[in-house]
Design a protein around this motif. Structure first.
Motif, PDB file in Angstrom:
ATOM      1  N   ARG A  13     113.432  85.553   4.547  1.00 18.79           N
ATOM      2  CA  ARG A  13     112.552  86.479   4.339  1.00 18.79           C
ATOM      3  C   ARG A  13     111.128  86.000   4.556  1.00 18.79           C
ATOM      4  O   ARG A  13     110.404  86.672   5.019  1.00 18.79           O
ATOM      5  CB  ARG A  13     112.500  86.880   2.890  1.00 18.79           C
ATOM      6  CG  ARG A  13     111.381  87.774   2.295  1.00 18.79           C
ATOM      7  CD  ARG A  13     111.638  88.055   0.975  1.00 18.79           C
ATOM      8  NE  ARG A  13     110.476  89.211   0.403  1.00 18.79           N
ATOM      9  CZ  ARG A  13     110.404  89.660  -0.657  1.00 18.79           C
ATOM     10  NH1 ARG A  13     111.565  89.464  -1.769  1.00 18.79           N
ATOM     11  NH2 ARG A  13     109.603  90.452  -1.308  1.00 18.79           N
TER      12      ARG A  13
ATOM     13  N   GLY B 275     105.571  99.129  -2.576  1.00 27.45           N
ATOM     14  CA  GLY B 275     106.803  98.452  -2.920  1.00 27.45           C
ATOM     15  C   GLY B 275     107.189  97.309  -2.203  1.00 27.45           C
ATOM     16  O   GLY B 275     106.123  96.775  -1.599  1.00 27.45           O
ATOM     17  N   GLU B 276     108.183  96.782  -2.661  1.00 23.63           N
ATOM     18  CA  GLU B 276     108.802  95.453  -2.053  1.00 23.63           C
ATOM     19  C   GLU B 276     109.111  95.646  -0.529  1.00 23.63           C
ATOM     20  O   GLU B 276     109.772  96.539  -0.230  1.00 23.63           O
ATOM     21  CB  GLU B 276     109.826  94.741  -2.839  1.00 23.63           C
ATOM     22  CG  GLU B 276     110.006  93.565  -2.768  1.00 23.63           C
ATOM     23  CD  GLU B 276     108.784  92.761  -3.545  1.00 23.63           C
ATOM     24  OE1 GLU B 276     108.920  91.798  -3.061  1.00 23.63           O
ATOM     25  OE2 GLU B 276     108.250  93.254  -4.276  1.00 23.63           O
TER      26      GLU B 276
ATOM     27  N   PHE C 283     111.116  93.508   2.878  1.00 23.48           N
ATOM     28  CA  PHE C 283     112.177  92.450   2.991  1.00 23.48           C
ATOM     29  C   PHE C 283     112.343  92.104   4.296  1.00 23.48           C
ATOM     30  O   PHE C 283     112.677  91.390   4.646  1.00 23.48           O
ATOM     31  CB  PHE C 283     113.532  93.012   2.240  1.00 23.48           C
ATOM     32  CG  PHE C 283     113.049  93.563   0.711  1.00 23.48           C
ATOM     33  CD1 PHE C 283     112.987  92.210  -0.413  1.00 23.48           C
ATOM     34  CD2 PHE C 283     113.434  94.949   0.392  1.00 23.48           C
ATOM     35  CE1 PHE C 283     113.018  92.638  -1.558  1.00 23.48           C
ATOM     36  CE2 PHE C 283     113.240  95.015  -0.815  1.00 23.48           C
ATOM     37  CZ  PHE C 283     113.255  94.038  -1.782  1.00 23.48           C
TER      38      PHE C 283
ATOM     39  N   SER D 202     105.398  83.453  -4.540  1.00 20.54           N
ATOM     40  CA  SER D 202     106.418  82.967  -4.048  1.00 20.54           C
ATOM     41  C   SER D 202     106.244  81.348  -4.137  1.00 20.54           C
ATOM     42  O   SER D 202     105.208  80.570  -4.352  1.00 20.54           O
ATOM     43  CB  SER D 202     106.469  83.168  -2.537  1.00 20.54           C
ATOM     44  OG  SER D 202     105.710  82.628  -1.920  1.00 20.54           O
TER      45      SER D 202
ATOM     46  N   ASN E 218     109.238  87.740  -7.730  1.00 19.27           N
ATOM     47  CA  ASN E 218     110.078  89.163  -7.644  1.00 19.27           C
ATOM     48  C   ASN E 218     111.190  89.141  -6.730  1.00 19.27           C
ATOM     49  O   ASN E 218     111.623  90.373  -6.296  1.00 19.27           O
ATOM     50  CB  ASN E 218     109.003  90.083  -7.521  1.00 19.27           C
ATOM     51  CG  ASN E 218     108.062  89.807  -6.467  1.00 19.27           C
ATOM     52  OD1 ASN E 218     108.041  88.935  -5.765  1.00 19.27           O
ATOM     53  ND2 ASN E 218     107.583  90.929  -5.872  1.00 19.27           N
ATOM     54  N   HIS E 219     111.580  87.972  -6.371  1.00 18.22           N
ATOM     55  CA  HIS E 219     112.838  87.836  -5.415  1.00 18.22           C
ATOM     56  C   HIS E 219     114.087  88.001  -6.047  1.00 18.22           C
ATOM     57  O   HIS E 219     114.598  87.337  -6.602  1.00 18.22           O
ATOM     58  CB  HIS E 219     112.928  86.919  -4.094  1.00 18.22           C
ATOM     59  CG  HIS E 219     113.937  87.039  -3.346  1.00 18.22           C
ATOM     60  ND1 HIS E 219     113.731  87.531  -2.069  1.00 18.22           N
ATOM     61  CD2 HIS E 219     115.140  86.201  -3.253  1.00 18.22           C
ATOM     62  CE1 HIS E 219     114.873  87.334  -1.514  1.00 18.22           C
ATOM     63  NE2 HIS E 219     115.595  86.550  -2.165  1.00 18.22           N
TER      64      HIS E 219
ATOM     65  N   SER F  95     110.896  83.799  -5.244  1.00 16.34           N
ATOM     66  CA  SER F  95     109.621  84.172  -5.907  1.00 16.34           C
ATOM     67  C   SER F  95     109.815  84.990  -7.122  1.00 16.34           C
ATOM     68  O   SER F  95     111.116  85.169  -7.698  1.00 16.34           O
ATOM     69  CB  SER F  95     108.832  84.980  -4.881  1.00 16.34           C
ATOM     70  OG  SER F  95     109.489  86.338  -4.860  1.00 16.34           O
TER      71      SER F  95
ATOM     72  N   GLU G 244     118.563  91.180  -2.957  1.00 17.87           N
ATOM     73  CA  GLU G 244     117.980  90.776  -1.877  1.00 17.87           C
ATOM     74  C   GLU G 244     118.880  89.486  -1.094  1.00 17.87           C
ATOM     75  O   GLU G 244     118.336  89.110   0.067  1.00 17.87           O
ATOM     76  CB  GLU G 244     116.426  90.552  -1.991  1.00 17.87           C
ATOM     77  CG  GLU G 244     115.598  91.724  -2.671  1.00 17.87           C
ATOM     78  CD  GLU G 244     114.667  91.531  -3.525  1.00 17.87           C
ATOM     79  OE1 GLU G 244     114.287  90.195  -3.209  1.00 17.87           O
ATOM     80  OE2 GLU G 244     114.368  92.242  -4.367  1.00 17.87           O
TER      81      GLU G 244
ATOM     82  N   ALA H  27     106.056  87.157  -0.641  1.00 17.97           N
ATOM     83  CA  ALA H  27     106.352  87.878  -1.829  1.00 17.97           C
ATOM     84  C   ALA H  27     105.450  87.462  -2.855  1.00 17.97           C
ATOM     85  O   ALA H  27     104.775  86.368  -2.545  1.00 17.97           O
ATOM     86  CB  ALA H  27     107.749  87.535  -2.250  1.00 17.97           C
ATOM     87  N   ASP H  28     105.242  88.234  -4.021  1.00 20.07           N
ATOM     88  CA  ASP H  28     104.436  87.948  -4.959  1.00 20.07           C
ATOM     89  C   ASP H  28     104.711  86.550  -5.561  1.00 20.07           C
ATOM     90  O   ASP H  28     105.839  86.150  -6.335  1.00 20.07           O
ATOM     91  CB  ASP H  28     104.570  89.086  -6.185  1.00 20.07           C
ATOM     92  CG  ASP H  28     103.066  88.649  -7.102  1.00 20.07           C
ATOM     93  OD1 ASP H  28     102.086  88.212  -6.933  1.00 20.07           O
ATOM     94  OD2 ASP H  28     103.599  89.471  -8.163  1.00 20.07           O
TER      95      ASP H  28
ATOM     96  N   HIS I  88     101.323  85.057  -0.660  1.00 22.72           N
ATOM     97  CA  HIS I  88     101.624  86.315  -0.986  1.00 22.72           C
ATOM     98  C   HIS I  88     102.089  87.095   0.134  1.00 22.72           C
ATOM     99  O   HIS I  88     102.407  88.351   0.110  1.00 22.72           O
ATOM    100  CB  HIS I  88     100.331  86.867  -1.730  1.00 22.72           C
ATOM    101  CG  HIS I  88     100.248  86.658  -3.056  1.00 22.72           C
ATOM    102  ND1 HIS I  88      99.452  85.323  -3.378  1.00 22.72           N
ATOM    103  CD2 HIS I  88     100.693  86.823  -4.325  1.00 22.72           C
ATOM    104  CE1 HIS I  88      99.551  85.154  -4.546  1.00 22.72           C
ATOM    105  NE2 HIS I  88     100.233  85.907  -5.277  1.00 22.72           N
TER     106      HIS I  88
END
Length: 108
Positions: free
Chosen positions: A66, A3-4, A6, A46, A53-54, A51, A59, A43-44, A40
């Protein structure tokens, strides 16, 4: 860890899980490597201030924090220097060169 991630502890846990991998341990023991981080690590996909997925709602809008904690964890778990030859912090600076005598100069 899946998962993500942080927080600093999240990133530390992720890198610790990578370092437990027997294949990574074997290659690390058998050959020298030059490591470099990329987007990466944070984050994916970025970019400067975020990014793909941020999620700012979940978040927060401080993507810089981050990135800083991700980079701190990366330096803690990678066999690389956090400072350059002159003692300056590398921070987000990833470009460097490695001379191999008169044979070659590897620029990363």
């Amino acid at each position: 860890i899946s998962g993500e991630v942080f927080t600093l502890q999240d990133y530390r846990d992720r890198y610790a899980s990578y370092r437990r991998d027997p294949g990574l341990q074997a290659i690390s023991a058998s050959a020298p490597m030059i490591g470099v981080w990329d987007d990466h690590e944070f984050a994916d996909n970025s970019y400067m201030n975020g990014s793909r997925n941020h999620n700012v709602t979940l978040e927060g809008d401080n993507f810089e924090t981050r990135k800083r904690v991700a980079l701190k964890a990366w330096y803690e778990y990678q066999p690389t220097r956090e400072v350059d030859e002159e003692g300056n912090e590398r921070g987000f600076h990833i470009y460097r060169a490695f001379p191999f005598g008169d044979l070659a100069r590897l620029v990363m």
